[in-house]
Design a protein around this motif. Structure first.
Motif, short mmCIF file in Angstrom:
data_model
loop_
_atom_site.label_atom_id
_atom_site.label_comp_id
_atom_site.label_asym_id
_atom_site.label_seq_id
_atom_site.Cartn_x
_atom_site.Cartn_y
_atom_site.Cartn_z
N ALA A 72 -9.91 3.49 -10.79
CA ALA A 72 -8.74 4.02 -10.09
C ALA A 72 -9.14 4.70 -8.78
N ASN A 73 -10.28 5.39 -8.78
CA ASN A 73 -10.77 6.02 -7.55
C ASN A 73 -10.97 4.98 -6.45
N LEU A 74 -11.54 3.85 -6.80
CA LEU A 74 -11.80 2.81 -5.80
C LEU A 74 -10.51 2.12 -5.36
N LEU A 75 -9.65 1.81 -6.30
CA LEU A 75 -8.36 1.21 -5.94
C LEU A 75 -7.61 2.13 -4.97
N PHE A 76 -7.65 3.42 -5.24
CA PHE A 76 -7.01 4.41 -4.37
C PHE A 76 -7.65 4.44 -2.98
N ALA A 77 -8.97 4.50 -2.93
CA ALA A 77 -9.66 4.59 -1.64
C ALA A 77 -9.36 3.37 -0.77
N TYR A 78 -9.39 2.19 -1.37
CA TYR A 78 -9.16 0.97 -0.58
C TYR A 78 -7.71 0.86 -0.12
N GLU A 79 -6.77 1.22 -0.99
CA GLU A 79 -5.37 1.16 -0.60
C GLU A 79 -5.05 2.24 0.43
N LEU A 80 -5.66 3.41 0.30
CA LEU A 80 -5.46 4.46 1.29
C LEU A 80 -5.96 4.01 2.66
N GLN A 81 -7.13 3.39 2.70
CA GLN A 81 -7.64 2.91 3.98
C GLN A 81 -6.72 1.86 4.58
N ARG A 82 -6.19 0.96 3.76
CA ARG A 82 -5.28 -0.06 4.27
C ARG A 82 -4.06 0.59 4.91
N ARG A 83 -3.52 1.60 4.26
CA ARG A 83 -2.33 2.28 4.77
C ARG A 83 -2.64 3.10 6.02
N LEU A 84 -3.78 3.77 6.03
CA LEU A 84 -4.16 4.53 7.22
C LEU A 84 -4.33 3.61 8.43
N GLU A 85 -5.00 2.50 8.21
CA GLU A 85 -5.22 1.55 9.30
C GLU A 85 -3.90 0.96 9.79
N ALA A 86 -3.03 0.60 8.85
CA ALA A 86 -1.76 0.00 9.23
C ALA A 86 -0.87 0.97 10.01
N SER A 87 -1.03 2.28 9.74
CA SER A 87 -0.20 3.27 10.42
C SER A 87 -0.81 3.76 11.73
N GLY A 88 -2.02 3.26 12.05
CA GLY A 88 -2.66 3.66 13.29
C GLY A 88 -3.28 5.04 13.23
N ALA A 89 -3.58 5.53 12.04
CA ALA A 89 -4.16 6.87 11.87
C ALA A 89 -5.58 6.92 12.43
N ALA A 90 -6.00 8.12 12.82
CA ALA A 90 -7.36 8.30 13.29
C ALA A 90 -8.34 8.41 12.13
N ALA A 91 -7.90 8.96 11.02
CA ALA A 91 -8.76 9.16 9.86
C ALA A 91 -9.01 7.84 9.13
N VAL A 92 -10.13 7.79 8.40
CA VAL A 92 -10.44 6.62 7.58
C VAL A 92 -10.80 7.10 6.17
N ALA A 93 -10.71 6.18 5.21
CA ALA A 93 -11.05 6.46 3.82
C ALA A 93 -12.21 5.59 3.39
N LEU A 94 -13.17 6.19 2.71
CA LEU A 94 -14.34 5.49 2.21
C LEU A 94 -14.59 5.92 0.77
N ALA A 95 -15.58 5.27 0.15
CA ALA A 95 -15.94 5.64 -1.22
C ALA A 95 -17.46 5.67 -1.34
N ALA A 96 -17.93 6.35 -2.38
CA ALA A 96 -19.36 6.45 -2.63
C ALA A 96 -19.59 6.62 -4.12
N HIS A 97 -20.79 6.31 -4.57
CA HIS A 97 -21.15 6.63 -5.95
C HIS A 97 -22.58 7.16 -5.95
N PRO A 98 -22.90 8.06 -6.90
CA PRO A 98 -24.18 8.75 -6.88
C PRO A 98 -25.29 8.09 -7.67
N GLY A 99 -25.06 6.85 -8.15
CA GLY A 99 -26.03 6.25 -9.04
C GLY A 99 -26.04 6.98 -10.36
#
Length: 303
Positions: free
Chosen positions: A180-207
């Motif tokens: 769910a964390n990844l689905l959220f991050a990717y969909e958030l980035q899609r929406r931010l990009e589509a709205s022309g926002a300056a911010a971006v969304a990424l994801a990470a994992h700590p191993g």
């Protein structure tokens, strides 16, 4: 040359919010950001442990603020978001780090299954409530902490039983919360990009990082984890925090990228861009989870 904390650029004048910053990965992330000049907001459930973390960072010359945040309570999430908005007109970094891992079955204050409610829904609500402080800030980033465990989300998200009312497997439920964390991050980035926002969304994992999150492992697995897995495969929290730090600060990082350790099976090592499962890139699942999250939390996004 391997990327390390020394590669984190100057963060002076920036405001960074780190959830779960009182211990483990969150604390190590906060330490580095504060050492590079950021004002780090320690958004934590336990005020005493947060104060201890703040003193530790202050002793190293870092600047912090405390924010009471219990992700397992939407009332707390709304109060924390309101307080943060009152304090800061802009937020440069939001690092959604806090979480719970494989506890016995439980529910949040709002009736959500504990892992999904804390790891995803709490962060979904908190991010949405402060997004207008981040969205138009140049260079702003939202980093969502996922896990290798998202690979254990058998069959993807179970939308027909999001709260595991028909049966609970703590490991599968944890995997789904991390998916769910990844689905959220990717969909958030899609929406931010589509709205022309300056911010971006990424994801990470700590191993596989040695932190207190493993305290809820089933008893039958704890001896093997302590004697075999951690000594040979785990890395310390200071290394586990590096993928998050790179996603948050590397000038070359881009929206929707996913960072993790570069070593054996991504369990340890220096951070590099990596790939998540096909299930995490399912656009229909991303949209469905977003809609369900808005309905469950009552939080709608301005994107």
């Amino acid at each position: 040359m391997a990327w390390s904390a020394a590669d984190v650029p100057d963060q002076s004048g920036r405001v960074a919010v780190v959830t779960g910053a009182n211990s483990g990965l969150g604390l190590e992330t906060a330490k580095v950001l504060a050492a590079r000049g950021a004002t780090v907001v320690l958004a934590c459930r336990d005020p005493k442990r947060a104060e201890t973390a703040a003193k530790e960072i202050a002793a190293q010359g870092g600047s912090t603020e405390l924010l009471a945040l219990d992700l397992a309570s939407l009332e707390s999430v709304r109060a924390a978001a309101a307080e943060l908005r009152d304090r800061h007109e802009r937020i440069d970094l939001l690092i959604n780090n806090a979480g719970v891992m494989v506890p016995p079955y439980g529910r949040t204050a709002d009736g959500f299954e504990l892992q999904l409610g804390t790891n995803h829904l709490g962060h979904f609500a908190f991010t949405g409530l402060v997004l207008d402080r981040i969205r138009e800030v140049p260079g702003a980033r939202i980093v969502v902490l996922a896990s290798l465990a998202h690979q254990m989300a058998r069959g993807g998200m179970n939308f027909e039983d999001l709260h595991s009312e028909r049966g609970y497997n703590r490991i599968t439920a944890y995997g789904r919360s991390k998916l769910a964390n990844l689905l959220f991050a990717y969909e958030l980035q899609r929406r931010l990009e589509a709205s022309g926002a300056a911010a971006v969304a990424l994801a990470a994992h700590p191993g596989y990082s040695s932190t207190e999150l493993t305290r809820h492992l089933p008893r039958v697995l704890q001896p093997a984890n302590r004697l075999l897995v951690e000594p040979f495969f785990a890395q310390p929290a200071v290394m586990g925090a590096l993928p998050t730090l790179r996603a948050a600060t590397d000038p070359q990082a881009r929206g929707a990228q996913y960072y993790g350790p570069s070593g054996f099976r991504e369990m340890r090592g220096a951070p590099e861009p990596t790939r998540s499962t096909r299930a995490s890139h399912d656009a229909a699942a991303q949209r469905r989870l977003w809609a369900a999250s808005e309905e469950l939390t009552g939080v709608s996004y301005p994107v």
